[in-house]
Design an enzyme around this catalytic site. Structure first.
Site, PDB file in Angstrom:
ATOM      1  N   GLU A 179       5.119   3.911  -8.121  1.00 44.72           N
ATOM      2  CA  GLU A 179       4.993   2.647  -7.406  1.00 44.72           C
ATOM      3  C   GLU A 179       4.339   2.848  -6.051  1.00 44.72           C
ATOM      4  O   GLU A 179       3.530   2.012  -5.617  1.00 44.72           O
ATOM      5  CB  GLU A 179       6.376   2.015  -7.223  1.00 44.72           C
ATOM      6  CG  GLU A 179       6.324   0.692  -6.474  1.00 44.72           C
ATOM      7  CD  GLU A 179       7.662   0.209  -5.962  1.00 44.72           C
ATOM      8  OE1 GLU A 179       7.682  -0.801  -5.226  1.00 44.72           O
ATOM      9  OE2 GLU A 179       8.695   0.850  -6.281  1.00 44.72           O
ATOM     10  N   HIS A 233       7.536   2.093   0.172  1.00 44.34           N
ATOM     11  CA  HIS A 233       7.848   3.495  -0.110  1.00 44.34           C
ATOM     12  C   HIS A 233       6.788   4.432   0.492  1.00 44.34           C
ATOM     13  O   HIS A 233       6.084   4.042   1.423  1.00 44.34           O
ATOM     14  CB  HIS A 233       8.032   3.701  -1.611  1.00 44.34           C
ATOM     15  CG  HIS A 233       8.926   2.672  -2.229  1.00 44.34           C
ATOM     16  ND1 HIS A 233      10.277   2.589  -1.978  1.00 44.34           N
ATOM     17  CD2 HIS A 233       8.641   1.611  -3.063  1.00 44.34           C
ATOM     18  CE1 HIS A 233      10.808   1.566  -2.629  1.00 44.34           C
ATOM     19  NE2 HIS A 233       9.844   0.945  -3.290  1.00 44.34           N
ATOM     20  N   GLU A 254       6.741  -8.509  -5.631  1.00 41.99           N
ATOM     21  CA  GLU A 254       6.871  -7.558  -6.731  1.00 41.99           C
ATOM     22  C   GLU A 254       5.778  -7.931  -7.723  1.00 41.99           C
ATOM     23  O   GLU A 254       5.870  -8.938  -8.425  1.00 41.99           O
ATOM     24  CB  GLU A 254       8.255  -7.667  -7.383  1.00 41.99           C
ATOM     25  CG  GLU A 254       9.423  -7.306  -6.481  1.00 41.99           C
ATOM     26  CD  GLU A 254       9.636  -5.801  -6.324  1.00 41.99           C
ATOM     27  OE1 GLU A 254       8.727  -5.022  -6.700  1.00 41.99           O
ATOM     28  OE2 GLU A 254      10.698  -5.410  -5.813  1.00 41.99           O
ATOM     29  N   HIS A 308       4.905  -4.388  -3.371  1.00 41.48           N
ATOM     30  CA  HIS A 308       5.734  -3.556  -4.243  1.00 41.48           C
ATOM     31  C   HIS A 308       5.418  -3.845  -5.708  1.00 41.48           C
ATOM     32  O   HIS A 308       4.714  -4.807  -6.034  1.00 41.48           O
ATOM     33  CB  HIS A 308       7.219  -3.860  -4.016  1.00 41.48           C
ATOM     34  CG  HIS A 308       7.780  -3.332  -2.741  1.00 41.48           C
ATOM     35  ND1 HIS A 308       8.569  -2.205  -2.682  1.00 41.48           N
ATOM     36  CD2 HIS A 308       7.665  -3.772  -1.460  1.00 41.48           C
ATOM     37  CE1 HIS A 308       8.915  -1.972  -1.428  1.00 41.48           C
ATOM     38  NE2 HIS A 308       8.384  -2.925  -0.665  1.00 41.48           N
TER      39      HIS A 308
END
Length: 306
Positions: free
Chosen positions: A134, A97, A264, A187
């Site tokens: 995040e 992101h 993750e 992430h």
């Protein structure tokens, strides 16, 4: 007849002695040649592994793109430099992101090919209940990891230079890292509030990534081990199985041509995970664990920690 037999016997003895001398010389020459070969840099890899005590584990030899090393050291220099174990290596990091993605919905909505189908260029990512994003978590871990890897002698390629930009799109992020020795997407998840833990996302063969599926799985195993050993975060209790899941719908994994996984690191909507993921101490621990996994994958050895 007796005279001829005596001459023939003597001649035979002389020939036998001569043959014995030649045989002995051949044995000595072979032994010397074998000793020399074992001591030279281009001795067989199997002999080197035996001498170095590498054993037969999957990471015994340095592993890079397509199962080989993209930045292999020359013969005779294969021992890991403990001060700079990643000298000559290139590592790719994709901090998922970006901090200002939410300010440009039209940019995020543009469609890109992910190796199988079309998908959105990017997303905003998730956040904790308190609003810690995040994208900031991803960037902080990537910053710490970059610093650690550079100290190890690696060249680091990042898909974004800070946390106050927009993009780039997920397809570009993947191809940006396709000249590296290994790459990782960092992430944190946005799962159910009751769920906790990390998951390693691994690629499924779809064409561009066919040659690096096996090496990506091995790298994922090293990441899994390192996170368990070096951080307080445990395997996910809601996503994947045993801390792993295969994904065929992500551009970052579908378009890679180098060993790569997506991690993750935890579940931001969960209060306990959020407390860990937003702590600088834990972010540094995650970065150190990922550094260890990368060293293990590229050199075949876990780093020596002080």
């Amino acid at each position: 007849m007796d005279h001829l037999r005596h001459r023939t016997g003597g001649s035979c003895r002389r020939r036998l002695l001569a043959a014995g001398a030649v045989t002995l010389a051949g044995i000595l020459a072979s032994a010397c040649a074998a000793q020399k070969a074992a001591s030279e840099p281009n001795a067989s890899r199997a002999a080197y592994d035996k001498l170095a005590g590498h054993g037969a584990s999957h990471s015994a030899a340095p592993v890079g793109r397509g199962g080989g090393s993209r930045s292999a050291l020359p013969p005779g220099q294969r021992h890991v430099n403990r001060a700079k174990p990643l000298a000559g290596k290139i590592v790719g990091i994709d901090p998922g992101h970006n901090g200002r993605n939410g300010t440009d919905p039209a940019y995020l909505a543009q469609q890109v090919f992910n190796g199988r189908t079309m998908e959105n260029c990017n997303t905003t990512g998730t956040q904790t209940a308190a609003g810690y994003t995040e994208s900031l978590f991803n960037w902080n871990v990537s910053r710490y990891l970059t610093a650690d890897l550079r100290k190890d002698g690696a060249k680091v390629v990042l898909t974004r230079p800070n946390n106050h930009g927009i993009g780039p799109c997920v397809d570009k992020r993947s191809t940006m890292l396709n000249h590296t020795d290994v790459a990782i997407d960092i992430h944190a998840d946005g799962g159910p509030a009751w769920g906790r833990g990390f998951t390693v996302l691994e690629p499924v063969a779809d064409g561009p990534n066919n040659k690096v599926i096996g090496s990506s799985i091995r790298f994922g195993h090293d990441v899994h081990q390192a996170l368990l050993a070096g951080t307080p975060i445990r395997v996910s209790n809601y996503y994947g199985r045993g801390g792993y899941i295969f994904r065929s719908d992500l551009a970052g994994l579908n378009l890679t041509t180098v060993p790569k996984v997506l991690i993750e690191c935890g579940n931001m909507p969960n209060r306990a995970d959020a407390a860990q993921l937003t702590a600088a101490r834990v972010q540094r621990q995650i970065a150190r664990a990922l550094e260890a996994a990368i060293i293990r994958f590229l050199t075949g050895r876990w780093p020596h920690r002080k």
